[in-house]
Scaffold this active site. Sequence first.
Site, PDB file in Angstrom:
ATOM      1  N   ASP A 410       6.204  -3.725   1.851  1.00 33.62           N
ATOM      2  CA  ASP A 410       7.008  -4.528   2.778  1.00 33.62           C
ATOM      3  C   ASP A 410       7.015  -6.007   2.379  1.00 33.62           C
ATOM      4  O   ASP A 410       8.070  -6.644   2.321  1.00 33.62           O
ATOM      5  CB  ASP A 410       6.470  -4.363   4.198  1.00 33.62           C
ATOM      6  CG  ASP A 410       7.584  -4.392   5.240  1.00 33.62           C
ATOM      7  OD1 ASP A 410       8.766  -4.460   4.862  1.00 33.62           O
ATOM      8  OD2 ASP A 410       7.269  -4.327   6.438  1.00 33.62           O
ATOM      9  N   ASP A 411       5.846  -6.569   2.119  1.00 32.71           N
ATOM     10  CA  ASP A 411       5.798  -7.966   1.683  1.00 32.71           C
ATOM     11  C   ASP A 411       6.522  -8.135   0.354  1.00 32.71           C
ATOM     12  O   ASP A 411       7.224  -9.127   0.142  1.00 32.71           O
ATOM     13  CB  ASP A 411       4.342  -8.428   1.548  1.00 32.71           C
ATOM     14  CG  ASP A 411       3.759  -8.856   2.883  1.00 32.71           C
ATOM     15  OD1 ASP A 411       3.960 -10.011   3.261  1.00 32.71           O
ATOM     16  OD2 ASP A 411       3.132  -8.020   3.551  1.00 32.71           O
TER      17      ASP A 411
END
Length: 692
Positions: A410-411
Amino acid sequence: MKTRLDHAETESVQAIVPSAARTHSVLNGHLTSTISLEAIRQALRGAIHYLRDRQQPDGHWVAELEGDTILESEYILLLQFLGKNDPEKFRKLANYIRSKQHPEGYWAIYPGGPPEVSASVKAYFACKLAGFSESEPFMIRARRAILSLGGVTHCNTFTKLYLSIFGQYDWYGVPVIPPELILMPKWFYFNIYEMSSWSRAILVPLSVINALRPYRPIPAHATIDELFVGGKSRKRMRLPWDSRPLTWRNVFLIVDKILKLYHASPIKPFRKLALQRCLQWLLEREENSGGLGAIFPAMTHAIMAYKCMGLPDDHPAIQKELKELAAFEIEEGDTIRLQPCVSPVWDTAISLNALLDSGYPPESEEIRKAAEWLLSKQTRKKGDWAVKVRNVEPGGWYFENENEFYPDVDDTIMVLMALYKTYCHDGRPWTEAPPEVREAMRKGLNWVFAMQNRDGGWASFDKDNNRILFQYVPYADHNAMLDPSSADITARVLEMCSYYGIGKTDPRVKRAIAYLYKEQEEDGSWFGRWGVNYLYGTWQVLRGLSRIGEDMRSERIQRAVRWLHSVQNEDGGWGESCQSYEPGHPKATGPSTPSQTAWALMGLFNAGDLSSCAVQRGIEYLLKNQTDDGTWLEEWFTGTGFPRVFYLRYHFYRHYFPLWALAQYHRFVTGEPAYTPELAQPSTDRFANLEV
């Protein structure tokens, strides 16, 4: 309870036009409105200045990450374990715990939540260790609430283990977490790399504690015998069996009995080796990290495990963990509270995306410094993910300041989008970015695609982490033993692909799209794993499908649009309580929040809805609720750690998501970014062009 607005499928639509003010009219029985684009620009001006003023000198952004009182309670227990019982610190931590107590005596794990017995027991015990008497009025209310919830025996495994360390529970009633798990080969069904990364980081040190069973005496006044319904007896501490005889839980409880016999045996041929391997594993993960996993539970457990293994207080690993934990402290007035971790990479990446979508100049010093800071946070060493993903070079980004072993998808995709918008803002392909940026992009893309699961989706930290039997082991009651694919992350990968020239014909994208449609709920919504909840998941899926080129007029997409319309609140906003994760609880019910309103709006924009009554009223909600200093206020938890167990309040969610939504709206409607040289100047009368 909020009330709903009914939205007919044939709702009249009025075009958006740039006018000096918002106007209202009634057409065919439906309220329609036009939002002034000048009002949008003025709101963006205030929001941009607010965010820009909070950028750190080295270029990053970070705001407080707030959890519930288990953090402060467990911090007191850790300090008590270490013999560092500073009365003043204990008092301030207890003051914060007391400030979160419900008038009826219990503690919840999120604002407005129901009573939670484990959080309440730990809070009560922590307050006793801080010197508060059981006869205090707030303690009497707490004790009454805890007993009504079933008392200590109804707590989760981790709470019982903590209490056993201090002689307040019997180890007999705690499931065995055998350290020998670390010796299991990687092909074995039950090995530590088939657990989620956070479970791994929590359970490896807990297995050491469970095996060595330390005891720390406490003062007589701090005991909690009064929290046992019917009195404290070993019989009542037995792990409960399922009423049905043939269940996986009962199978694992039989295994637990065998493991208890093994623990009691004087002959444990693999125990010494297992403990040595656990210590080695923990110490290796101290390198290039902000503590074990850079998260509070793993760090506190690591310190306890190190002490159990005989490491002295001045050992570098213990000193490092204590220093990192101290950095989580926030002292305010007469209280101290703890963050569960910090979120600078996440906050910076989202801030950049929001600013750049508003048209903020990518060549500006603020943007360049933030992008360069993000580039410095890319992983350069292999972590736990490499056990399953071989022959792939590191390239992901993590969530915190430093967490080399645990990058997450996600990051990484949020950073990749921010880098593309910074260095390829004129539409050039990413392969024409500056060499050092292009290389970071290449590594990041390769790493993300290597992490795709067999089902076509993406998880957060691990690949194909979905062995369902782990959910039935007795110590799995933190409800997060696995890290399976999620719709929100998978859809964001598609959004990222759209910037990097990876389209619908790519086999990896085809598999991801198929996964998303398979995960759609009957009412049109999508589950949100990392944000609360269906509003978060539905927004991100609609955004991802739109960016990758799906037909947003299709029935399955319009079903999601109708669902978003149907759950709008009477005040024009959207809200969803963490209770929506509970089985049978209605979706998307709760007070309106700026962050969740922004998610719903961005979902609708990307589905092609720019002028419905729902959109108009949602934008109006954001404009009306913006404060004079350009931000929004939000007290509710809208971030998800472990569904049904641990939730989060990201203090920047209230700001950069509304900013992002307004920026997207302006761009969708006009085809142009909102930012202009005039917008760079502080506004003296931000609402001059908005009639309220």
